[in-house]
Write a protein that holds these residues in place. Structure first.
Motif, PDB file in Angstrom:
ATOM      1  N   CYS A   1       0.892  -1.206   0.085  1.00 32.95           N
ATOM      2  CA  CYS A   1      -0.115  -0.220   0.092  1.00 32.95           C
ATOM      3  C   CYS A   1       0.882   1.148   0.016  1.00 32.95           C
ATOM      4  CB  CYS A   1      -0.820   0.017   1.059  1.00 32.95           C
ATOM      5  SG  CYS A   1      -1.938   1.407   1.437  1.00 32.95           S
ATOM      6  N   ALA A   2       0.703   1.880  -0.947  1.00 34.30           N
ATOM      7  CA  ALA A   2       1.770   3.171  -1.177  1.00 34.30           C
ATOM      8  C   ALA A   2       0.739   4.231  -1.010  1.00 34.30           C
ATOM      9  CB  ALA A   2       2.329   3.330  -2.566  1.00 34.30           C
ATOM     10  N   ALA A   3       1.363   5.267  -0.244  1.00 30.57           N
ATOM     11  CA  ALA A   3       0.598   6.751   0.018  1.00 30.57           C
ATOM     12  C   ALA A   3       1.200   7.645  -0.802  1.00 30.57           C
ATOM     13  CB  ALA A   3       0.843   6.795   1.488  1.00 30.57           C
ATOM     14  N   SER A   4       0.547   8.353  -1.325  1.00 28.62           N
ATOM     15  CA  SER A   4       1.022   9.783  -2.199  1.00 28.62           C
ATOM     16  C   SER A   4       0.118  10.872  -1.758  1.00 28.62           C
ATOM     17  CB  SER A   4       0.996   9.223  -3.663  1.00 28.62           C
ATOM     18  OG  SER A   4      -0.418   9.160  -3.869  1.00 28.62           O
ATOM     19  N   GLY A   5       0.669  12.038  -2.020  1.00 28.12           N
ATOM     20  CA  GLY A   5       0.101  13.284  -1.761  1.00 28.12           C
ATOM     21  C   GLY A   5       1.073  14.117  -1.359  1.00 28.12           C
ATOM     22  N   SER A   6       0.751  15.304  -0.899  1.00 32.73           N
ATOM     23  CA  SER A   6       1.831  16.326  -0.687  1.00 32.73           C
ATOM     24  C   SER A   6       1.820  16.901   0.796  1.00 32.73           C
ATOM     25  CB  SER A   6       1.580  17.623  -1.506  1.00 32.73           C
ATOM     26  OG  SER A   6       0.160  18.150  -1.182  1.00 32.73           O
ATOM     27  N   ARG A   7       2.873  16.923   1.228  1.00 36.36           N
ATOM     28  CA  ARG A   7       3.235  17.537   2.669  1.00 36.36           C
ATOM     29  C   ARG A   7       2.252  16.741   3.613  1.00 36.36           C
ATOM     30  NH1 ARG A   7       2.847  23.619   3.012  1.00 36.36           N
ATOM     31  NH2 ARG A   7       3.940  23.156   4.844  1.00 36.36           N
ATOM     32  N   PHE A   8       2.495  15.288   3.687  1.00 30.28           N
ATOM     33  CA  PHE A   8       1.695  14.724   4.670  1.00 30.28           C
ATOM     34  C   PHE A   8       2.325  13.738   5.556  1.00 30.28           C
ATOM     35  CE2 PHE A   8       2.486  10.271   3.246  1.00 30.28           C
ATOM     36  CZ  PHE A   8       2.642  10.553   1.860  1.00 30.28           C
ATOM     37  N   ARG A   9       1.996  13.675   6.609  1.00 34.93           N
ATOM     38  CA  ARG A   9       2.622  12.795   7.815  1.00 34.93           C
ATOM     39  C   ARG A   9       1.592  11.667   8.117  1.00 34.93           C
ATOM     40  NH1 ARG A   9       4.504  14.433  13.910  1.00 34.93           N
ATOM     41  NH2 ARG A   9       4.891  12.404  14.559  1.00 34.93           N
ATOM     42  N   LEU A  10       2.131  10.398   8.127  1.00 32.73           N
ATOM     43  CA  LEU A  10       1.227   9.460   8.493  1.00 32.73           C
ATOM     44  C   LEU A  10       1.608   8.642   9.806  1.00 32.73           C
ATOM     45  CD1 LEU A  10       0.991   7.566   5.074  1.00 32.73           C
ATOM     46  CD2 LEU A  10      -0.674   8.918   5.859  1.00 32.73           C
ATOM     47  N   THR A  11       0.831   8.405  10.630  1.00 31.93           N
ATOM     48  CA  THR A  11       1.080   8.005  12.023  1.00 31.93           C
ATOM     49  C   THR A  11       1.001   6.330  11.800  1.00 31.93           C
ATOM     50  OG1 THR A  11      -1.368   8.385  12.787  1.00 31.93           O
ATOM     51  CG2 THR A  11       0.490   9.995  13.057  1.00 31.93           C
ATOM     52  N   ALA A  12      -0.118   5.910  12.347  1.00 33.00           N
ATOM     53  CA  ALA A  12      -0.566   4.533  12.340  1.00 33.00           C
ATOM     54  C   ALA A  12      -1.009   3.912  10.817  1.00 33.00           C
ATOM     55  CB  ALA A  12      -1.607   3.984  13.363  1.00 33.00           C
ATOM     56  N   MET A  13      -0.432   2.828  10.495  1.00 37.09           N
ATOM     57  CA  MET A  13      -1.083   2.252   9.123  1.00 37.09           C
ATOM     58  C   MET A  13      -1.428   0.791   9.406  1.00 37.09           C
ATOM     59  SD  MET A  13       1.841   3.596   6.399  1.00 37.09           S
ATOM     60  CE  MET A  13       0.956   3.482   5.256  1.00 37.09           C
ATOM     61  N   GLY A  14      -2.189   0.283   8.633  1.00 33.74           N
ATOM     62  CA  GLY A  14      -2.902  -1.095   8.682  1.00 33.74           C
ATOM     63  C   GLY A  14      -3.377  -1.424   7.728  1.00 33.74           C
TER      64      GLY A  14
ATOM     65  N   ASP B   1     -12.771  -6.112   9.261  1.00 30.52           N
ATOM     66  CA  ASP B   1     -12.223  -6.124  10.511  1.00 30.52           C
ATOM     67  C   ASP B   1     -10.814  -5.898  10.434  1.00 30.52           C
ATOM     68  OD1 ASP B   1     -14.314  -9.274  11.036  1.00 30.52           O
ATOM     69  OD2 ASP B   1     -14.459  -7.300  11.827  1.00 30.52           O
ATOM     70  N   SER B   2     -10.056  -5.542  11.448  1.00 30.36           N
ATOM     71  CA  SER B   2      -8.712  -5.092  11.515  1.00 30.36           C
ATOM     72  C   SER B   2      -7.948  -6.495  11.005  1.00 30.36           C
ATOM     73  CB  SER B   2      -8.301  -4.343  12.779  1.00 30.36           C
ATOM     74  OG  SER B   2      -6.829  -4.403  12.805  1.00 30.36           O
ATOM     75  N   VAL B   3      -6.831  -6.374  10.553  1.00 33.96           N
ATOM     76  CA  VAL B   3      -5.959  -7.651  10.325  1.00 33.96           C
ATOM     77  C   VAL B   3      -4.758  -7.606  11.069  1.00 33.96           C
ATOM     78  CG1 VAL B   3      -4.863  -9.035   8.578  1.00 33.96           C
ATOM     79  CG2 VAL B   3      -7.015  -8.293   8.147  1.00 33.96           C
ATOM     80  N   ALA B   4      -3.987  -6.116  10.871  1.00 33.67           N
ATOM     81  CA  ALA B   4      -2.783  -5.895  11.216  1.00 33.67           C
ATOM     82  C   ALA B   4      -2.578  -4.411  11.373  1.00 33.67           C
ATOM     83  CB  ALA B   4      -1.665  -6.513  10.699  1.00 33.67           C
ATOM     84  N   SER B   5      -1.866  -4.067  11.998  1.00 35.26           N
ATOM     85  CA  SER B   5      -1.582  -2.443  12.440  1.00 35.26           C
ATOM     86  C   SER B   5      -0.098  -2.328  12.811  1.00 35.26           C
ATOM     87  CB  SER B   5      -2.647  -1.887  13.094  1.00 35.26           C
ATOM     88  OG  SER B   5      -2.490  -2.021  14.671  1.00 35.26           O
ATOM     89  N   ILE B   6       0.449  -1.071  12.592  1.00 34.03           N
ATOM     90  CA  ILE B   6       1.804  -0.800  12.971  1.00 34.03           C
ATOM     91  C   ILE B   6       1.744   0.606  13.085  1.00 34.03           C
ATOM     92  CG2 ILE B   6       2.611  -0.780  10.491  1.00 34.03           C
ATOM     93  CD1 ILE B   6       5.458  -1.601  11.665  1.00 34.03           C
ATOM     94  N   THR B   7       2.321   1.153  14.158  1.00 29.68           N
ATOM     95  CA  THR B   7       2.379   2.513  14.421  1.00 29.68           C
ATOM     96  C   THR B   7       3.744   3.294  13.862  1.00 29.68           C
ATOM     97  OG1 THR B   7       3.620   2.535  16.428  1.00 29.68           O
ATOM     98  CG2 THR B   7       1.135   2.055  16.636  1.00 29.68           C
ATOM     99  N   SER B   8       3.803   4.456  13.953  1.00 27.27           N
ATOM    100  CA  SER B   8       4.962   5.106  13.601  1.00 27.27           C
ATOM    101  C   SER B   8       6.082   4.974  14.296  1.00 27.27           C
ATOM    102  CB  SER B   8       4.833   6.558  13.384  1.00 27.27           C
ATOM    103  OG  SER B   8       4.450   6.993  14.899  1.00 27.27           O
ATOM    104  N   THR B   9       5.945   4.165  15.457  1.00 27.57           N
ATOM    105  CA  THR B   9       7.002   3.780  16.452  1.00 27.57           C
ATOM    106  C   THR B   9       7.471   2.284  16.389  1.00 27.57           C
ATOM    107  OG1 THR B   9       5.676   3.609  18.506  1.00 27.57           O
ATOM    108  CG2 THR B   9       6.864   5.745  18.207  1.00 27.57           C
ATOM    109  N   GLY B  10       6.569   1.724  15.460  1.00 23.56           N
ATOM    110  CA  GLY B  10       6.914   0.294  15.196  1.00 23.56           C
ATOM    111  C   GLY B  10       6.139  -0.633  15.947  1.00 23.56           C
TER     112      GLY B  10
END
Length: 120
Positions: free
Chosen positions: A22-35, A46-55
């Motif tokens: 999953c690739a994120a695109s756009g301008s001047r963005f910051r992503l925290t958690a992804m999943g 339903d949620s399968v998996a998640s990962i925060t910006s700190t791992g």
């Protein structure tokens, strides 16, 4: 605005593997958690998996030991390595990300989904 684009879905036999990206695109963005979420026909998403910006990583019990989530912040991409796939893993898989906007608001973003079919 951040856009999320998934890839890597398809048809695989039981016991096989797939890797979703999953690739994120756009301008001047910051992503925290992804999943990753998934939705099977007639069922809720339903949620399968998640990962925060700190791992910090979390998995649904049904995929623990079989799926691995990772992220590459330099590429603004999150991955889901799926091994030992089962027919019950068949679903549309959606990428999810929490964007921290320039006005310091958290906004949830979704990809369009990619179909994973596990069948012989």
């Amino acid at each position: 605005q951040v856009q999320l684009v998934e890839s890597g879905g398809g048809l695989v036999q039981p016991g096989g593997s797939l890797r979703l990206s999953c690739a994120a695109s756009g301008s001047r963005f910051r992503l925290t958690a992804m999943g990753w979420y998934r939705q099977a026909p007639g069922k809720q998403r339903d949620s399968v998996a998640s990962i925060t910006s700190t791992g910090i990583i979390d998995y649904a019990d049904s995929v623990k030991g079989r799926f691995t989530i990772s992220r590459d912040d330099a590429k603004n991409t999150v991955y889901l390595q799926m091994n030992s796939l089962r027919p019950e893993d068949t679903a549309v898989y959606y990428c999810n990300a929490i964007e921290l906007t320039l006005s310091y608001k958290y906004v949830e973003r979704w990809g369009q989904g990619t179909l994973v079919t596990v069948s012989s």
